[in-house]
Design a protein around this motif. Structure first.
Motif, short mmCIF file in Angstrom:
data_model
loop_
_atom_site.label_atom_id
_atom_site.label_comp_id
_atom_site.label_asym_id
_atom_site.label_seq_id
_atom_site.Cartn_x
_atom_site.Cartn_y
_atom_site.Cartn_z
N LYS A 1 -27.99 7.51 11.33
CA LYS A 1 -27.34 6.35 11.24
C LYS A 1 -25.95 6.79 10.47
N ALA A 2 -25.83 7.41 9.85
CA ALA A 2 -24.54 7.73 8.97
C ALA A 2 -23.64 8.75 10.11
N VAL A 3 -24.10 9.54 11.02
CA VAL A 3 -23.28 10.22 11.69
C VAL A 3 -22.91 9.53 12.92
N THR A 4 -23.77 8.90 13.54
CA THR A 4 -23.34 7.93 14.73
C THR A 4 -22.99 6.48 14.65
N ASN A 5 -23.24 6.26 13.27
CA ASN A 5 -23.22 4.66 12.98
C ASN A 5 -23.94 3.91 14.07
N LYS A 6 -25.07 4.35 14.54
CA LYS A 6 -25.94 3.42 15.42
C LYS A 6 -27.24 3.23 14.71
N PRO A 7 -28.00 2.35 14.82
CA PRO A 7 -29.04 1.96 13.87
C PRO A 7 -30.35 2.36 14.27
N ILE A 8 -31.36 2.92 13.69
CA ILE A 8 -32.60 3.21 14.19
C ILE A 8 -33.28 1.95 14.35
N LYS A 9 -33.88 1.79 15.42
CA LYS A 9 -34.58 0.41 16.07
C LYS A 9 -35.93 0.52 15.76
N PHE A 10 -36.63 1.44 16.15
CA PHE A 10 -37.83 1.73 15.89
C PHE A 10 -38.47 3.18 15.68
N GLN B 1 -32.05 18.43 12.48
CA GLN B 1 -30.67 18.43 12.79
C GLN B 1 -30.33 18.48 14.15
N ASP B 2 -31.12 19.13 14.95
CA ASP B 2 -30.97 19.12 16.37
C ASP B 2 -30.89 17.62 17.01
N ALA B 3 -31.86 16.82 16.35
CA ALA B 3 -31.92 15.31 17.02
C ALA B 3 -30.56 14.50 16.70
N VAL B 4 -30.02 14.83 15.72
CA VAL B 4 -28.71 14.38 15.39
C VAL B 4 -27.53 14.83 16.09
N ASN B 5 -27.57 15.99 16.57
CA ASN B 5 -26.47 16.58 17.50
C ASN B 5 -26.83 15.90 18.88
N VAL B 6 -28.25 15.84 19.43
CA VAL B 6 -28.26 15.22 20.67
C VAL B 6 -27.86 13.45 20.75
N ALA B 7 -28.24 12.87 19.45
CA ALA B 7 -27.73 11.62 19.38
C ALA B 7 -26.09 11.52 19.68
N GLU B 8 -25.38 12.79 18.94
CA GLU B 8 -24.01 12.24 19.03
C GLU B 8 -23.68 12.73 20.45
N SER B 9 -24.12 13.55 21.25
CA SER B 9 -23.77 13.88 22.68
C SER B 9 -23.88 12.56 23.43
N PHE B 10 -25.01 12.06 23.26
CA PHE B 10 -25.45 10.94 24.13
C PHE B 10 -24.59 9.63 23.67
N ASP B 11 -24.38 9.61 22.59
CA ASP B 11 -23.68 8.31 21.91
C ASP B 11 -22.17 8.58 22.43
N GLN B 12 -21.74 9.79 22.43
CA GLN B 12 -20.31 9.75 23.17
C GLN B 12 -20.06 9.39 24.58
N GLN B 13 -21.29 9.85 25.28
CA GLN B 13 -21.11 9.50 26.62
C GLN B 13 -21.60 7.99 27.21
N LEU B 14 -22.44 7.58 26.54
CA LEU B 14 -23.01 6.38 26.85
C LEU B 14 -22.97 5.20 25.89
N ASP B 15 -22.36 5.51 24.65
CA ASP B 15 -22.35 4.39 23.69
C ASP B 15 -23.73 3.72 23.38
N ASP C 1 -33.50 18.85 5.86
CA ASP C 1 -32.61 18.98 6.89
C ASP C 1 -31.63 18.00 7.18
N VAL C 2 -31.32 17.21 6.13
CA VAL C 2 -30.27 16.01 6.09
C VAL C 2 -28.77 16.79 6.28
N ASN C 3 -28.21 16.17 7.05
CA ASN C 3 -26.83 16.64 7.37
C ASN C 3 -25.97 16.76 6.05
N TYR C 4 -25.46 18.03 6.02
CA TYR C 4 -24.58 18.23 4.90
C TYR C 4 -23.52 17.48 4.45
N LYS C 5 -22.93 16.99 5.12
CA LYS C 5 -21.87 16.09 4.89
C LYS C 5 -22.36 14.55 4.34
#
Length: 450
Positions: free
Chosen positions: A264-273, A228-242, A43-47
């Motif tokens: 990391k590849a989709v949002t460019n934000k690191p996994i911290k924990f 993949q839903d986790a990645v979509n959620v991450a994108e939504s939160f990141d767009q609004q809250l950086d 379930d890794v993002n196709y791109k």
């Protein structure tokens, strides 16, 4: 272990190319095709998969591999480096404010494990970094969330700041920071409200809190099992809250790994924990290189050492080493060691961190039955003090009594006694080999625990 299905597929694929004295372009194409399928199934993002496979193919067909004396090994090196890069390259550490307290805002959807993760993070900061954190209950819509955080605070003996369900979350956050300053606390960790899905009201509130408290970190907590839903959620939160980083929960579950390899590849934000279990000490700093090693079956010695340092009493370990040298260790020592090993986590996870364990006969895909350990403990605890120190006093009636007390058959009691006796004999032989016949240390043999 996390990524179990993906790990098996990738290890099987790479094994085909490892021993080759020469690697052809066709070999690389076949390998990358298998890698691509394995990642898509996880379930890794196709791109992300497309770009990842392209980079591996380019490097594997390049000079660094084709002209190498060990091309198969070089291909593995390429895959590991790219996998590490995909997950962030290197560990991303938590920010530290120049003017304490450091403020961390925890955000995420309801059900991702945000409140529990808030407690786990506070525990980790105190335990590993000797910091003094303050937990803040800012989810005013769910009384259960406030109660849960207060319960966690009591369990961990950590302070919790709450103004109940009637206060404004922005006021709660501001007053908590003032309290932390007054009491000279190092971190303020704000547990914010969640929703079952991303909505405008939630984002407005979170933006207001962020604008008012100006946090040093905004951690998004996502459930790794949602793929993949986790990645979509991450994108939504990141767009609004950086957001500044991601915390993946339930990475120890039956997860395919898609979220960890895509975020990391989709949002460019690191996994911290990463949350590796339900216990309050089962939150780990995320190390991309170590995780890549584990996925590829190369083990993770550094994490294993850290677990041992955190959970094993060094003084007791030294005492045990001395007892093992002269074969004077007892069943009490054995019981104590079992307890310390168990505190390091599930044995399957510890075994997966040993380099090459996946190739060792009897260790690959080993399933350790924790019930067996419970049975061993029950047998030892049913012994008298004298029997634990000197098992040679055992006779038929004593064994029968121990079997009855532990609820186990006499055959199991006999087996444990034999294994213990064999272990003592083996340790004595090893010590004698070290000393040599004249008491000098022998050459060519090193006792594994020394």
């Amino acid at each position: 272990m996390a990524f179990e299905g993906l790990a098996d597929r990738l290890q099987e694929t790479i094994k085909k190319i490892t021993g080759k004295g020469k690697v052809s372009e066709q070999d690389v194409k076949e390998m990358t095709r298998e890698v691509r399928l394995a990642l898509l199934e996880a379930d890794v993002n196709y791109k992300v998969v497309k770009d990842f496979v392209k980079r591996i193919k380019e490097r594997a067909i390049g000079q660094e591999v084709m002209e190498s004396l060990t091309p198969g090994q070089q291909v593995i090196k390429v895959v590991k480096e790219e996998l590490t890069s995909l997950m962030g390259g290197e560990q991303s550490r938590v920010a530290v404010s120049e003017r304490p307290p450091t403020v961390i805002m925890m955000v995420g959807l309801q059900g991702a494990g945000k409140t529990t993760t808030t407690g786990k993070l506070a525990n980790l900061l105190r335990k590993k970094h000797n910091r003094k954190p303050l937990l803040v209950a800012a989810d005013v819509y769910r009384p259960a969330a406030i109660n849960q955080l207060e319960t966690l605070g009591k369990q961990l003996s950590l302070p919790v700041f709450s103004l109940g369900t009637e206060a404004n979350p922005v006021d709660i956050a501001n007053q908590a920071i003032e309290k932390a300053k007054e009491e000279h606390l190092d971190y303020v960790i704000i547990d914010t409200a969640g929703r079952l899905h991303v909505d405008e009201d939630l984002m407005d509130e979170l933006q207001q809190i962020k604008q008012n408290v100006n946090p040093d970190e905004v951690f998004l907590v996502v459930d790794a099992m949602t793929g993949q839903d986790a990645v979509n959620v991450a994108e939504s939160f990141d767009q609004q809250l950086d957001v500044t980083g991601v915390v993946l929960t339930k990475l120890d579950g039956d997860t395919r790994g898609g979220a960890a390899l895509s975020i990391k590849a989709v949002t460019n934000k690191p996994i911290k924990f990463a949350g590796m279990g339900e216990k309050l000490d089962e939150l780990e700093a995320f190390h991309p290189e170590r995780m890549a090693s584990r996925i590829l079956g190369m083990g993770d010695v550094l994490s294993l050492i850290e677990k041992a340092q955190d959970n094993v009493d060094q003084k007791k370990a030294q005492e045990l080493e001395e007892k093992m040298r002269d074969a004077s260790f007892t069943f009490d020592d054995f019981l104590d060691q079992m307890s310390q090993v168990k505190s390091m986590g599930p044995l399957e996870d510890l075994i997966s961190m040993i380099p090459g364990a996946n190739k060792m006969k009897g260790l690959k895909n080993v399933q350790v039955d924790e019930k067996q350990l419970v049975h061993v403990e029950a047998i030892i605890q049913s012994m008298t003090k004298k029997e634990r120190v000197d098992p040679s006093v055992m006779n038929a009636s004593r064994k029968k009594r121990i079997a009855k007390g532990s609820g186990r058959p006499v055959s199991e009691v006999n087996r444990l006694l034999k294994q213990f006796d064999d272990m003592k004999k083996m340790m004595k032989q090893m010590t004698n080999m070290q000393k040599g016949k004249k008491g000098k240390k022998g050459k060519g043999f090193n006792f594994p625990f020394m």
